[in-house]
Scaffold this active site. Structure first.
Site, PDB file in Angstrom:
ATOM      1  N   LYS A   1       0.802  -1.231   0.000  1.00  0.00           N
ATOM      2  CA  LYS A   1       0.000   0.000   0.000  1.00  0.00           C
ATOM      3  C   LYS A   1       0.836   1.284   0.000  1.00  0.00           C
ATOM      4  O   LYS A   1       0.369   2.325  -0.485  1.00  0.00           O
ATOM      5  CB  LYS A   1      -0.935   0.001   1.198  1.00  0.00           C
ATOM      6  CG  LYS A   1      -2.046  -1.046   1.119  1.00  0.00           C
ATOM      7  CD  LYS A   1      -3.138  -0.648   0.137  1.00  0.00           C
ATOM      8  CE  LYS A   1      -4.377  -1.534   0.258  1.00  0.00           C
ATOM      9  NZ  LYS A   1      -5.424  -1.123  -0.693  1.00  0.00           N
TER      10      LYS A   1
ATOM     11  N   SER B   1      -9.145   1.424   7.528  1.00  0.00           N
ATOM     12  CA  SER B   1      -8.575   1.081   8.828  1.00  0.00           C
ATOM     13  C   SER B   1      -7.498   0.016   8.679  1.00  0.00           C
ATOM     14  O   SER B   1      -6.974  -0.489   9.647  1.00  0.00           O
ATOM     15  CB  SER B   1      -9.665   0.569   9.767  1.00  0.00           C
ATOM     16  OG  SER B   1     -10.220  -0.616   9.228  1.00  0.00           O
TER      17      SER B   1
END
Lengths: 343, 343
Positions: free
Chosen positions: A68, A93
């Site tokens: 990511k 989250s």
């Protein structure tokens, strides 16, 4: 397996997708100072079990423990100073949240991370470790989005989308460039699919480099919206999802769907037991800590569905994107040995 | 810490040690087709905790899960065809046993592995996986040695010693060559110590390349014979050992002791709790499955003993040899969370 994509064999350029090989190469140059070039591991023991040569691109060793950071740092460093000055916001989250916090820290700007009150402590800790400002929301996606919108309005921060964004997709595509630089003879790449940011970047880069490379998605049975979308020829969303692969519960976006529709050759759906078995194999044979979403590529390679497909017979050297490694050890152990759900 | 070695600063050649940089470079060429060039990982989170830059040479990703294949394949492929034809024998029940079985399989000759009846099932499985012929012995070292001797006499197989042998030491030294090729600016290397084969090879290679590189041994408190040997100026053996680091229970041999005496600058002794903490950090931050013996280098880097030494102040970029990753996941979890002994 779903139906084969229509244009898998004719490259990925000039189709009007959100990203292309140029934006991906640009991303590679932009993010180079901020990301690890992760190693590609192999295991003759696993190869003997699968019956093919596998090359594991280990993004579990990436900064913040997952791929990511590639998309997040590309998005954040592409901002001009004026845009960046107010900071960035996201409402993931998971691994994207930690990546946005880290990339913002590297750029020296604030990151506002909207987190639902039921988020696991370890994920909250990751965001805190990188200095993200945590804003709590209720559990529902509506609450998370509305809180994020309020933060945007109040702070002027820019939203960094986890997948449905050109710069995010381009950043994730750098995984593909690195893998094919190291093992150019790969003929098939298996990629976890969720919102489609990673697989879009990987497919756009790989098909531009070599249009004959086969791109297979690996998707959990309890969140198989992409397989359903491919079969229906349009984006399908689900009323709920149920899988231990907590990183693979998002649905496709309008920028990732066309790439998945056209350039992903097939989607292999596996159940949670297969994912757990693959996690165990990663630990015992590859010696790597892999989260459920990261192990799904190996689970797909081991599946009967793959072995009964034409893709199996045409594949020889298979790249497996191990997307992340953020799993609590105790939770992993319990899921492996007691067969209770991970989450 | 023990006293500093006498000749640490003047290179490692022409001192009559069992191996030297030439035999190590020869080993590198000989074993290249049979071993992985393992990745060097780093973690800014761990660096922040330790306060130094650490470079983890991950031999847990090596074939058969540990550095041992380097020495075993160098020993076995150095045999001429006539010597090799009768096969090889060893009486280790640990990582060396699996490495000998694998290297013999690669050479196409039989491997006879003498294993005590109480050996853990997973270690026996590793030997079986590589086609080793298992010969059971009683638990005592005398029984294991006498059974191995009988096998030698009956089969004509050649003994492959786990550490006290030129070819073994030279093979293990290739870890050092790879590490310094990838990160030439390393000023200190921390190496697990047991029989001394790995650290001898690492020290001989590193000091020949750059005599100012500091070589530190990491040793478990319950098997601190090397620290005692350095202090006494002669080989000390212990009546018994007690540590979770099951790979670090051997004593120095007459070929490894001179290298340890002269070229190992210091020995850092850590207790089992520190080893378990380091294993946990490897899993959670490095995302790597590491056995106790493999985590001890990080435990040493984190120790007060190191931080209070002059070596700490003079070190900036530290190589950590992560020697192996063969640990059962359930056993790891139990040792981390329940603090019960691993073995």
């Amino acid at each position: 397996m779903g139906s084969r994509g229509g244009s898998g064999g004719d490259g990925a350029e000039s189709h009007g997708y959100a990203a292309d090989i140029h934006s991906i190469r640009e991303a590679q140059a932009r993010i180079a100072p901020y990301v690890h070039k992760t190693p590609v591991l192999s295991s003759t023991s696993i190869d003997a079990i699968v019956g093919k040569q596998l090359f594991f691109k280990c993004e579990c060793f990436q900064k913040a423990g997952a791929f990511k950071i590639r998309g997040a740092s590309n998005s954040i460093f592409a901002l001009d100073d004026d845009e960046a000055s107010k900071g960035v916001v996201t409402h993931s989250s998971g691994n994207h949240a930690a990546a946005v916090a880290l990339a913002a820290k590297l750029r020296g700007i604030p990151a506002y991370i909207v987190i639902p009150r039921n988020a696991p402590a370890c994920k909250v800790d990751n965001v805190k470790r990188y200095g993200g400002h945590i804003i709590w929301s209720d559990v529902s996606i509506e609450s998370r989005e509305s809180v994020a919108k309020r933060v945007q309005e109040e702070t002027g921060a820019i939203l960094v989308h986890p997948f449905n964004n050109k710069n995010t997709i381009s950043g994730q595509g750098t995984v593909s460039l690195e893998l094919l630089e190291e093992v150019p003879e790969i003929d098939t790449i298996i990629v976890p699919i969720s919102g489609g940011g990673l697989i879009s970047g990987v497919a756009l880069a790989a098909k531009a480099i070599n249009p004959s490379i086969r791109i297979l998605a690996a998707e959990p049975k309890g969140a198989d919206d992409s397989a359903q979308s491919k079969a229906a020829g349009k984006i399908i969303t689900l009323p709920s999802t149920n899988t231990i692969a907590d990183g693979l519960r998002a649905f496709l976006g309008d920028l990732t769907w066309p790439v998945v529709r056209d350039l992903v050759d097939d989607i292999i759906v596996v159940d949670d037991n297969a994912i757990v078995d693959a996690m165990k194999m990663c630990y015992e044979m590859l010696k790597v800590a892999v989260e459920p979403s990261g192990a799904i590529g190996l689970a797909a390679a081991l599946s009967d569905e793959f072995k009964q497909s034409s893709a199996w017979h045409e594949s020889s050297k298979i790249g497996i994107i191990v997307s992340g490694g953020n799993v609590d050890l105790g939770v992993l152990w319990e899921s492996l040995y007691k067969q209770i759900p991970l989450v």
